[in-house]
Design a protein around this motif. Structure first.
Motif, short mmCIF file in Angstrom:
data_model
loop_
_atom_site.label_atom_id
_atom_site.label_comp_id
_atom_site.label_asym_id
_atom_site.label_seq_id
_atom_site.Cartn_x
_atom_site.Cartn_y
_atom_site.Cartn_z
N HIS A 124 -7.26 5.74 -17.06
CA HIS A 124 -6.07 6.23 -17.06
C HIS A 124 -5.47 4.90 -16.69
CE1 HIS A 124 -1.58 8.08 -16.27
NE2 HIS A 124 -2.39 8.78 -17.02
N GLU A 125 -5.97 4.17 -15.62
CA GLU A 125 -5.00 2.93 -15.33
C GLU A 125 -5.68 1.77 -15.73
OE1 GLU A 125 -2.13 3.12 -12.93
OE2 GLU A 125 -2.67 5.21 -14.44
N LYS A 182 0.60 8.58 -7.38
CA LYS A 182 1.58 8.15 -9.08
C LYS A 182 1.33 9.81 -9.17
CE LYS A 182 0.72 5.08 -10.57
NZ LYS A 182 1.65 3.73 -11.41
N PHE A 209 -9.47 7.14 -12.89
CA PHE A 209 -8.17 5.67 -12.30
C PHE A 209 -8.78 4.46 -13.46
CE2 PHE A 209 -8.04 1.42 -10.39
CZ PHE A 209 -6.95 1.20 -10.52
N ASP A 231 -3.91 7.51 -20.70
CA ASP A 231 -2.53 7.89 -20.49
C ASP A 231 -2.72 10.15 -20.73
OD1 ASP A 231 -1.60 9.13 -22.99
OD2 ASP A 231 -0.37 8.07 -22.87
N PRO A 288 -1.84 -1.76 -11.46
CA PRO A 288 -2.96 -1.02 -10.87
C PRO A 288 -3.98 -2.49 -10.27
CG PRO A 288 -3.19 -0.58 -13.09
CD PRO A 288 -2.48 -2.21 -13.26
N SER A 290 -0.75 -0.11 -6.19
CA SER A 290 -2.11 -0.54 -6.53
C SER A 290 -3.39 -0.67 -5.96
CB SER A 290 -1.65 -2.83 -6.96
OG SER A 290 -0.21 -2.74 -7.68
#
Length: 294
Positions: free
Chosen positions: A263-264, A122, A260, A269, A21, A130
Motif C-alpha cells: 500500500h505505502e 492510518k 505496508f 491503494d 512512509p 512514518s
C-alpha cells in the motif's frame, strides 16, 4: 512578474510537506529539535528503552498499552477509537503531529510492530506518519545520538480521529470476496506443517498465495528492500503488486508489514489488511482451510 513568482514560491514553502512512509536515520536525527515530529519507540521493553533510545522519543509497550485487544474471543484486534485517542494523547500525539515509529530493527517481525501501528494511525485518518527504516539497530549503527533514562515528560495532547475506510477487510468480506488472498506468514505455517498458538487449526485460506514478511526486508532484518526488488518478489510469489488484495496472517501483525509494502511503498491503494486474520477465521470449524501438506 518576478514578485508573482516570489509569492508562488513562498506559498509552496508554506504548504505542509507530505510525510514519507519511510524515513532515514539521518533525517530523523536532523529533526531532534522539531516539536512537530513525535518519535515513538515501539517493540521493546521499558528496560531496553531506559538503556538507550533516540533523544526525545516516547515509549509505548506494544503488547500492554492497549493498541490491540481481545474482542469476541478474537485476540489482538485494533482497539476502539476512543481508547486509541486517549493512548495517543497520553503519548503527546495530536492529529497534526508527524509521528515516526521506531522499532528495534533486529528482524522483520519486530519491524511489524511499527507497521502495525502505522496502519492503526492510518485507520484513524492520521496523515503524517512514518516508519524508521532500519529501526533502532540501523540508527545506532550510524553512531547517531542516543540517550538513556526515562522519557522526557510529554505534553498531554488531545487526539481527534477521523476514521478512514478501505484499509481493512472484515470477516464477511473475506468469506465472500474473490479478491486475491496473500498469506504473510512463514512458509511452514502457510503449508499447514506448523501453526501459531493464536489459531485453532493449521492451514491457510482457500486460494491464498504465500508472500512471507521476511522477504520484504534485507536479510529479514530492519531495512526495507528497494522498490524494484520488492516488485520482483511480489511477481515471484504470483501476487500482482498493483491489483486489489487482502493480506492476512495469524493476528494482523506480520500481515501489516506486507500491507505496508504493497500500500505505502508500492503505491497500491487497493491493498487491505484482514485484522482478525486466521485467529478469527479458525474460531468456527465450519470455515474452510486449505492444508497443502497433509
Amino acid at each position: 512578474m518576478r514578485f508573482l513568482g516570489f509569492l508562488v514560491a513562498l506559498l509552496l514553502l508554506s504548504l505542509p510537506l507530505k510525510a514519507q512512509p519511510l524515513v532515514t536515520a539521518d533525517w530523523l536525527a536532523s529533526q531532534a529539535k522539531n516539536e512537530e515530529v513525535r518519535i515513538v519507540d515501539v517493540g521493546r521493553t521499558s528496560a531496553e528503552y531506559l538503556t538507550a533510545h533516540i533523544p526525545g522519543s516516547a515509549f509505548t509497550d506494544y503488547k500492554k498499552d492497549g493498541w490491540r485487544i481481545e474482542r469476541g474471543a478474537v485476540p489482538d484486534v485494533m482497539n476502539t477509537v476512543p481508547a486509541l485517542e486517549t493512548l495517543l494523547g497520553r503519548l503527546g500525539v495530536s492529529a497534526e503531529k508527524h509521528v515516526v515509529f521506531a522499532a528495534p530493527g533486529q528482524s522483520a517481525y519486530d519491524m511489524a510492530a511499527a507497521t502495525r501501528l502505522y496502519w492503526t494511525l492510518k485507520m484513524l485518518g492520521h496523515e503524517k506518519v512514518s516508519v524508521l527504516d532500519g529501526g533502532l539497530a540501523g540508527y545506532a549503527q550510524m553512531k547517531l545520538p542516543l540517550e538513556s533514562g526515562p522519557a522526557r515528560p510529554a505534553k498531554q495532547a488531545v487526539y481527534t480521529a477521523r476514521s478512514v475506510f478501505g484499509l481493512d477487510a472484515m470477516l464477511p468480506e473475506v468469506s465472500e470476496s474473490k479478491l486475491p488472498l496473500v498469506d504473510a506468514r512463514p512458509s511452514d505455517e502457510f503449508l499447514g506443517i506448523n501453526k501459531s498458538d493464536k489459531v485453532l487449526r493449521p492451514g491457510t485460506l482457500a486460494g491464498a498465495v504465500n508472500l512471507p514478511l521476511v522477504w520484504m526486508t534485507v536479510d529479514g532484518k530492519g531495512a526495507f528492500r528497494k522498490q524494484a526488488e520488492l516488485k520482483s518478489l511480489f511477481a515471484y510469489a504470483k501476487v500482482q503488486s498493483d491489483a486489489p488484495m487482502i493480506v492476512f496472517c495469524n493476528t494482523g501483525h506480520t500481515a501489516s508489514l506486507v500491507w505496508f509494502v504493497a500500500h505505502e511503498l508500492l503505491g497500491n491503494d487497493q491493498a487491505r489488511l484482514y485484522d482478525g486474520s486466521l485467529a478469527e477465521w479458525t474460531l468456527s470449524p465450519e470455515r474452510p482451510l486449505m492444508k497443502i501438506v497433509k
